[in-house]
Design a protein around this motif. Structure first.
Motif, PDB file in Angstrom:
ATOM      1  N   MET A 179     -16.115 -23.530  19.273  1.00  0.00           N
ATOM      2  CA  MET A 179     -16.352 -24.957  19.077  1.00  0.00           C
ATOM      3  C   MET A 179     -15.750 -25.760  20.236  1.00  0.00           C
ATOM      4  SD  MET A 179     -15.918 -25.614  14.947  1.00  0.00           S
ATOM      5  CE  MET A 179     -16.611 -27.283  14.990  1.00  0.00           C
ATOM      6  N   HIS A 180     -14.539 -25.372  20.640  1.00  0.00           N
ATOM      7  CA  HIS A 180     -13.913 -26.080  21.764  1.00  0.00           C
ATOM      8  C   HIS A 180     -14.737 -25.935  23.043  1.00  0.00           C
ATOM      9  CE1 HIS A 180     -11.023 -27.612  24.579  1.00  0.00           C
ATOM     10  NE2 HIS A 180     -11.129 -26.495  25.274  1.00  0.00           N
ATOM     11  N   MET A 181     -15.293 -24.762  23.284  1.00  0.00           N
ATOM     12  CA  MET A 181     -16.058 -24.549  24.519  1.00  0.00           C
ATOM     13  C   MET A 181     -17.345 -25.379  24.519  1.00  0.00           C
ATOM     14  SD  MET A 181     -15.323 -20.502  25.253  1.00  0.00           S
ATOM     15  CE  MET A 181     -16.106 -20.395  26.882  1.00  0.00           C
ATOM     16  N   ILE A 182     -18.000 -25.465  23.348  1.00  0.00           N
ATOM     17  CA  ILE A 182     -19.174 -26.341  23.268  1.00  0.00           C
ATOM     18  C   ILE A 182     -18.748 -27.790  23.520  1.00  0.00           C
ATOM     19  CG2 ILE A 182     -20.873 -27.323  21.664  1.00  0.00           C
ATOM     20  CD1 ILE A 182     -21.128 -24.551  20.401  1.00  0.00           C
ATOM     21  N   LEU A 183     -17.658 -28.181  22.858  1.00  0.00           N
ATOM     22  CA  LEU A 183     -17.170 -29.557  22.906  1.00  0.00           C
ATOM     23  C   LEU A 183     -16.744 -29.980  24.303  1.00  0.00           C
ATOM     24  CD1 LEU A 183     -16.544 -31.630  20.646  1.00  0.00           C
ATOM     25  CD2 LEU A 183     -14.175 -30.892  20.759  1.00  0.00           C
ATOM     26  N   SER A 184     -16.138 -29.064  25.054  1.00  0.00           N
ATOM     27  CA  SER A 184     -15.521 -29.433  26.316  1.00  0.00           C
ATOM     28  C   SER A 184     -16.409 -29.116  27.512  1.00  0.00           C
ATOM     29  CB  SER A 184     -14.179 -28.697  26.466  1.00  0.00           C
ATOM     30  OG  SER A 184     -14.387 -27.308  26.634  1.00  0.00           O
TER      31      SER A 184
END
Lengths: 315, 315, 315, 315, 315, 315
Positions: free
Chosen positions: A245-250
C-alpha cells in the motif's frame, strides 16, 4: 470488431455498420420539410453524410453510437454516406477499440510479458495476491484496455499495460545493479502500482477522467482494490500489505506531486524513479517520432516537460 | 602506504612513521622547563603521546603531518607514544589514503570496470576523448582518489569512481529497455559527468570543498576540463562536444538543483535520473547498514532525504 | 550597407537590390502557365511583388535572401515590384544590419565608450585580458553586432554593447558610493559578463537563440571564452581567473535564475544587482516610450515584469 | 552623556553614576542576614559588584537603570564595585546612547549630509513635505537615534540615518546614468522610505521590535506618518502623495518580501533596488571587517545572505 | 483505573500498584552485593525508589510497566518507595489513561455530544453508516481514547474526540449562514474525517506515530475503514460513498498539505476550512493559556504557526 | 433611477433617456454626406441605433453617457433606435446602478442587517468608531454601492455590503463555538476589514480598479481611513487602534497573499479564515448556480479556485 471502417469505405458501397454520430445539422428543404447534414466517425477517421429524412435523427445526439444503413456516394469530389436509417446503439455493446486510439502493437504480447513477470514472483504471498488479480477476468479485461493517461503519455487503449510492462523491465534491469533489493516486493508493486487507473479513466466513447478518478485519483482507488483483494487471502501478512500500500501511495515521490507520503524504503524509491522516468521518456519519444523526417532542430514548447526538445541528429 | 598504523601499535614497539598531529599542549615541568602532551592520528585511530622536550614542537601546528620517532609505552592502562623527535612532513608527499576514510573495497577493481566501459565505446570520436582523459596519469590518479561528496554520499576516497561505476551500470541496464538510446554518447557522458569533482574537493588532510569548488562547482569545472581535452583532438565534431557539455551541465536536472539547463534530449534525461537515483540509493543504503542488527524500526530524520527511513524486516 | 531600402522606394524606380523573400504563392495564369505573387522585406518594411515568370522562383524558399531586379509600379493604390529576375544570395555575404532591427543611436560611439572603460583598468593582468578580447577583430565585430536578448530587452542589433555600456556606467557610479570595491575587477567583469551572448544568439536573418545558446547558455559559453583567452596569457593569476569566472557565473544572482552559484563577494553582488537593474529599467523604459503621447494611465500586463506599468504624468 | 563609563573605571575610584543592573543574587551572610552579588553594565562593558546591604535592592529588577554610589575595589585580581546605595532611575531620563551600540562615526555629519539632500529638492511640494518632517524636532531626534534593524544590518543607534544616507548617495549616482528619472520624487522617497522604523523599534534599554512594529511593520507605519504630515499641507497634490505612498509601500520589491504591491514605475523600481543593495552590501562588509587580519578564506554560513562569504585577498 | 497515583502517595503508605519504571541504576553495596536506585512514574508524576535486592530488577527495562509492592518512606526531605518486589505487567492489560496526558474534561460528555450529532442525521444511508461505526465497541473505545496529534494540538488521550466535536460545532454554526449546504453529508463527513487517527497513532506507553501511520497516514487509513464499513451496508449509494471518501481525502485542502485532491464541492471546502481553523485556534489557545498571568507580551516563536503570538490584554 | 430600460423598449416607443454609447461607426451615404451606425446599453442590455445626422456624434466617444431622443423601430426583425438627438451627460450625475450589474436582492435590507451588528457592539470605544463611519453619509453611500471585486466574487454593485454581512454572520456563528473571543473587537474588525474597497474600485461606467487601488490596495487604504476616523475620537485607546489596524492588515492571512503581517492573535486569525471562506464559497455558489438545470457533472476549470467544480446531485 467492426467489419466496415471509415478509412476503407469506397464509392457505391452499401453500409451496415456502427459509427459515432459526430455532427448533426437540421436544414430546411426548399420544398418544405427538413433534411439533415451529418457526419460519422470511428477510430480510422470521419465521413460526412446526408439524411433526406430527418425524423430518424430526432432523438439522437451528437456523441451517440449509431447503427447506420445507407450507401457511399461521391459529392463534389468527396465521399459521403447517403443515409437510409439511423438508430441508437447501446454503448454497453460497443468495443471501445473500434472507436478510440489504441496501442499500435499487439496488446496480447504485452499482457503475456506481464504474466511472465507474475511468474517470476517466488514468494507465495505476493504471488497469491497477483494471481487473485490476474485470475479475475473483469480485471484483466479492463487492465488490458485502459489507457495510462488522458493526454500526456500512453494516452491510448492499452497504454496502462504498455506502461506497466516498461516499468517492470526497468525494475528488472535496475535490480541487476542494486542486488540487495527485494525482487518479489518490487515486481509485485511494479505490476500493481497503477491498477487504480482502470477506474480513474472512462474509455468508451472517449478517453476522459471518471468521477471517481477526479474525486479520488488512481492512487487511492488502487489501494482500495488492493485491500479488497487481500481481504480474501487468509493469512496474508500485515507488513507485506502495508509495504505494498505504501509503495502504491508513494510512487509519485513527493507530496506536491500527489503522493501523501514520500518513499520510505529503497524499493519504494526505485519504483518512484522508474515510473517517473518511463513517463518522461515516453513523452520525449513521442516528440521525436512526431518530428522524424522533418528538418526542425527544436520542438515546440512541451507543456508537461516544460521545455523544447532537441530534435537534432545522433552523433 | 605507511608501514605502521595506530590501531596496530603494541607496547614496546619502536616508532618511525608519519601521523597527523591532532593535539598539542605545552605544560610546565615541576623542575622548570616545559614538556608537551600530544596526540597523533591516522585513518585507523588516535593515540596520545608525551614529549619531554617541547622545543621540537615549537614550529609545528595541530593539523600538520609529522614524522615521529619514539617508543610505545603503557601509562595508566592505555598506550601512548613517548616521543624522541618530531618533524614536519611536506603535505605534498603524503598519500591521502593513509589518513582519510576510503572505499572499503578494491579501488583498482572499480577503475578496471570503468575501463571496461571505456572499451565498449565504439565510435572513434567519443573513444578518443575518453582515451585522452584515461591516458592522462594525473587525471587517473585524482579520479581514483577523489570523493564524490563532502558529507552526503560516497564521502570517502574513491567515492567518485565508485559512484561513476554505479552510474555506468545503471545506464547500461536502462539501455537494455530503451534501445533507441545512443550508447556511445550515454556511456561517454556517464564516465565524464562528475569529473569536475577532482577539483571541486580537497582531499589531503580532510575532505572539504576547494575554493574552485565553492566558486564554480563541479559542473562548470567539468565542462572546462572537457573543452581543454577536446581542444587537443583535431577534427572532433562540434555537435558531439556540444551534446557532452550539455549532458554534464544538465545532469542535476532542474535549474533550482544547480543545472542552468534542463535535459533537452533522451540521453541527457536518462543520465540525470540515474545520477539522482544512485546518490539517493547510496544514502538509503548507508542508513540501513548503519542500523543493521539493531531493533529500531525507523531511522532518525535524514536531512538530505528529508524523511525518516523504514528499517523493518524484508518480507 | 544596401543602397535601396523598401521604405524609400518610389513609383517607377528600377530595382537592383537584395531583400528577404517573405511570401511566395504560385498561381495559374488564365491562359495556362503560372505566375507568382511574392513579397519582399528588409529592416525598413515590406513590399508586395509580382513575377510573371514563376520559373526563376522554383528553388527559392521563403526566408531566403534574394537579389532582385525589376521596377516599382503602383497597383490599386499601393506600390509593388514587378520582378524581372530573382536569385538566391549566400547568407554569409549579408550584412545583418540591413535586415534586422538595430540600435537607434551610433553603435561606434557605444563601442568607443566601452573602450574608454577598458582604458581605465590599471592593473596589468585584467588589462591584458581585456586587450586580448578587444584586440580580436572577430570578437569585436560580433560584440558590436549581437543583441542582448531575443525578446525581452535590448532585443536588437547592438543591444549587447548598449547593455554592457549601461552596466559599466552603473558600476562606475556605484563605486563612487562603495569606495572599498576593487575597481579593476569590477570593470573587467562588467565588460565580460555577457560576452557569451555573441554565440548564444543567431542574428543573421532573424534574432533567435542558437543551438549552443539553448544547450549551454551565455554564462557557460562566456566562461569557456574566458578560459580560452586566459590560456594564451602566460602568468595570468589563478585567483583572478577564478574570481572573474565566478562573477560571470553568478551574475544572475540566484540558482533559480540560472546562476549555479550565488555571488560570494561584494563585487560579484554589485555586478548582479546592476545587470538586473539595467534589464528591468530597459523594459520599463520601452513600455513608457511605447505609450508616450497616449492617454492611457496603465500599460497592458508585461509578462516579464509580471505587472502593469503606471504611465501617468511626472509630478 | 554619562561621566563614568565602566571600561574606564580604576581601583579606588568613587562611583556616582547610572548603569543597568545586569545580575542580582541574594546570599546568606554567615552571621545571619543577607548580602547581594550584583553586576552592572553600560555600552562599554560589565563590572561585578557587592552590596553588603541587600535591602536597597529589594524593589529593583535585573534590567532596570540604577543610580549607584560606592567605590571601585580589586578582588582576586578583578575590579568590582563595593556598593553604598542603589536607586532606580526613570528610563525616560536615560540617553540610550550611553547603553546601546551606536554608529562609530559622527551622526551629526550624517544628518547634515541628509539635510544636504533635502536642500536639493527643488519642487515646492516635495520640499514642503520634507521640511515638515525635518522641522519637527521630535522626528529628527528619533530619526537620528533609531537603528535600521534589530539584528541583520545597521543594527545600532544611528543605523537608520546611516542607511538612509547611503541609499540617497546610491540614488544620486544612479540618476547620473538613468537621466530620465524624476530626481525630486526619488530623493524625497529615498529620505522617507524607512521613516516608519522610528516606531518599529524600541531602542532604550535594548534594540527590539515594538508592539506596533510587530503588528504593522515600518511600511504601514511610514505611510501613516506620511498621510499625517500631508494632511497639514494645504493643496498638496494627490498624485504626488499617491506616488510617495506607493514608493514606501513597494520598496521591498515583491509581495513575498512584505510589499503588498510591486514597484509600478521606474523611480519605485530604482528605490527598491538601492534599498536592497545597500542592506546586502552592509551585511557583506560586516562579515569582511569581522575577519580582517585572520587567515580564514571563508566565513561561516550567513543566515540572512544564505551563503558563506569569500574572505580572500583582493587581486 | 489505578487506585494509587504518585501525586497522592504519603509517608508510611503501603504500595501495591502498577507504575512505569522510569530509571534503574545498579550500585555496589559497601559490603559486597548490589542494590538498585530506581524511579517510577504515572500520569500524575514521578517518585524515586530504592530496592536493596537488585535481583528482582534483572529482566526489567526502563519503560516497562511494573507491579510494585513496598512502602513509602521519607529520605532527606523527599518521599521515596522502598521496594519489596517488582514484576513486569503485560502492556495489553494497561489502561493508557493511567499513564498518558488526557483530556482535562469529561470525555464521556464529549462522546455524548458527538452521539447527539449522529442523531441529527436524518437520511437513512449516512445514518446507517454512522451507526455501523458507533455500534462497533472496539471503534468507540479507540475513538474516545485516541489523541488528535503527536505534538501539535490535541496531543492527549481523548484529543481526537474533542477535536471532532469542535469541528462538528463549527460545521453546525456555519450551516446556519450557508443554508444551501447538505447537512447530513457535512455532519457525517465531519464525524468521520479523522477516524483514521485511531490507527495512525500508538497511545499505550507514549503517544507516537504507528508504522501504519507513517506509511499511509490517517487520510488513507480512514478511507480504508470507510470502505470496509460500507461493504457491509447493502444498497449503500455509490455516490454518497464517493463523496464521503473525497471529503476525507481532501480535508487537508491542498496537495502540498497532504490531500491528493483539493475540495471539489462546497461541503468538502467547508470541512477543510473548519478542520484547519480548529487546529490553528487550538494552538493559539494553548499558547495563551500557557502564558496566562505572566507579564510577557509576546510568545516564543511557534514552529507550526510560524509566528510569535501576541499575549496582550483584551480591549 | 431611469424610467426607460433597454430590455423593456417596444416598437414605436418615443425615447428620452440616458444610455451608454457602446458603438459608433460613421458611414458614407450613397448621396454624399455621412450617417452613423450606433449602439446603446444600460444594465438591462444592448440595442442598435441609426443616426442619419452624424454631426451630433462628432464629439462623443464610445463609453460616454448620452441623453438620447428618438423612436424605437423594427429593422429586419430586430428593434433599433432611430436617433433624433444625442448629447453627452456628465458622468457625475449618473446613478451607477442604472448601468452596472447589481445585487439581486434589496441592498437596504443588507445595510439594515449590518447596522444591526453595529448595534451589538457594547463597548463605547469600538462603537464610537463604527458610529463615526456609519454617521458619515458619503461613506455609507459608497459602502452600499461598492463592489467587493472586479472579477472574482461579489463583482457587482452592493457586493461589498453583501460580503461584509456574510462575514459578520460567520463571525457571529463561530463565536458561539469559540466563546473566549472578544466579540466587540471581532465585529468591529469584521465590519471595517474591507472598507478600503470603496476607493480601491471605480464603479461608475464600469467596475475597474482605481489608480489608488492599483498603487496601494484596499488594505492600506482601509488603514488610512481608520486612522483618519480615530484622529477625531478623543481618548480612543491606542491598543484598540493597533489591534484593528493589524486585523485589517493581516486579513489576507499570509505575506504571499498580500498581508504584510500574519494574524497574531485569535480574533485576527478567525477574521482571516472567515473572509477567505466567504469569498471561496461565493465562487463555488456562482459556479453551481450558473449550471443549475444543465446535465453537466463538472464545471470548466475555474482560474481562481484552480480546479473544476463538481456539479452533481445532492445525496
Amino acid at each position: 470488431m467492426k467489419s466496415q471502417y471509415i478509412s476503407e469505405l469506397r464509392e457505391g458501397q452499401a453500409i451496415r455498420e456502427t459509427f459515432v454520430l459526430s455532427k448533426k445539422t437540421i436544414k430546411d428543404k426548399r420544398d418544405g420539410g427538413y433534411y439533415a447534414i451529418v457526419a460519422f466517425s470511428d477510430r480510422t477517421g470521419n465521413i460526412d453524410g446526408i439524411s433526406w429524412d430527418s425524423d430518424n435523427l430526432t432523438n439522437i445526439s451528437v456523441g451517440d453510437f449509431v447503427f447506420v444503413t445507407g450507401n457511399v456516394a461521391e459529392y463534389s469530389g468527396r465521399l459521403q454516406i447517403v443515409v437510409n436509417s439511423v438508430s441508437v446503439v447501446d454503448a454497453e455493446k460497443i468495443d471501445a477499440r473500434d472507436f478510440l486510439p489504441q496501442y499500435s502493437g499487439d496488446i496480447e504480447e504485452v499482457m503475456k510479458a506481464i504474466h511472465g513477470f507474475v511468474a517470476k514472483v517466488k514468494n507465495s504471498d505476493p504471488r497469491r495476491l497477483l494471481d487473485s488479480f490476474f485470475g479475475d477476468k473483469d480485471f484483466v479485461d479492463m487492465f488490458s484496455l485502459a489507457p495510462a493517461a488522458k493526454l500526456v503519455h500512453h494516452a491510448y487503449l492499452g497504454g496502462l499495460a504498455v506502461h506497466t510492462l516498461s516499468v517492470l523491465r526497468l525494475l528488472q534491469s535496475i535490480m541487476s545493479v542494486f542486488d540487495f533489493l527485494n525482487a518479489d516486493l518490487l515486481i509485485t508493486a511494479g505490476i500493481l502500482h497503477d491498477v487504480g487507473k482502470i477506474y480513474e479513466y472512462k474509455y468508451k466513447k472517449n478517453i476522459d477522467i471518471s468521477d471517481r478518478g477526479r474525486m479520488l485519483g488512481h492512487i487511492v482507488i488502487g489501494n482500495e482494490m488492493l485491500a479488497e483483494k487481500v481481504r480474501h487471502l487468509s493469512g496474508f501478512p500485515d507488513d507485506l500489505k502495508l509495504k505494498l500500500m505504501h509503495m502504491i501511495l508513494s510512487h509519485h515521490g513527493e507530496v506536491e506531486w500527489g503522493s501523501p507520503k514520500q518513499p520510505l524504503f529503497p524499493e519504494a524509491l526505485v519504483l518512484h524513479f522508474v515510473d517517473n522516468l518511463d513517463s518522461k521518456m515516453e513523452m520525449m519519444k513521442q516528440v521525436l517520432e512526431k518530428h522524424r523526417g522533418t528538418e526542425r532542430q527544436w520542438s515546440d514548447y512541451h507543456p508537461y516537460l516544460e521545455r523544447e526538445i532537441y530534435l537534432g541528429d545522433d552523433s
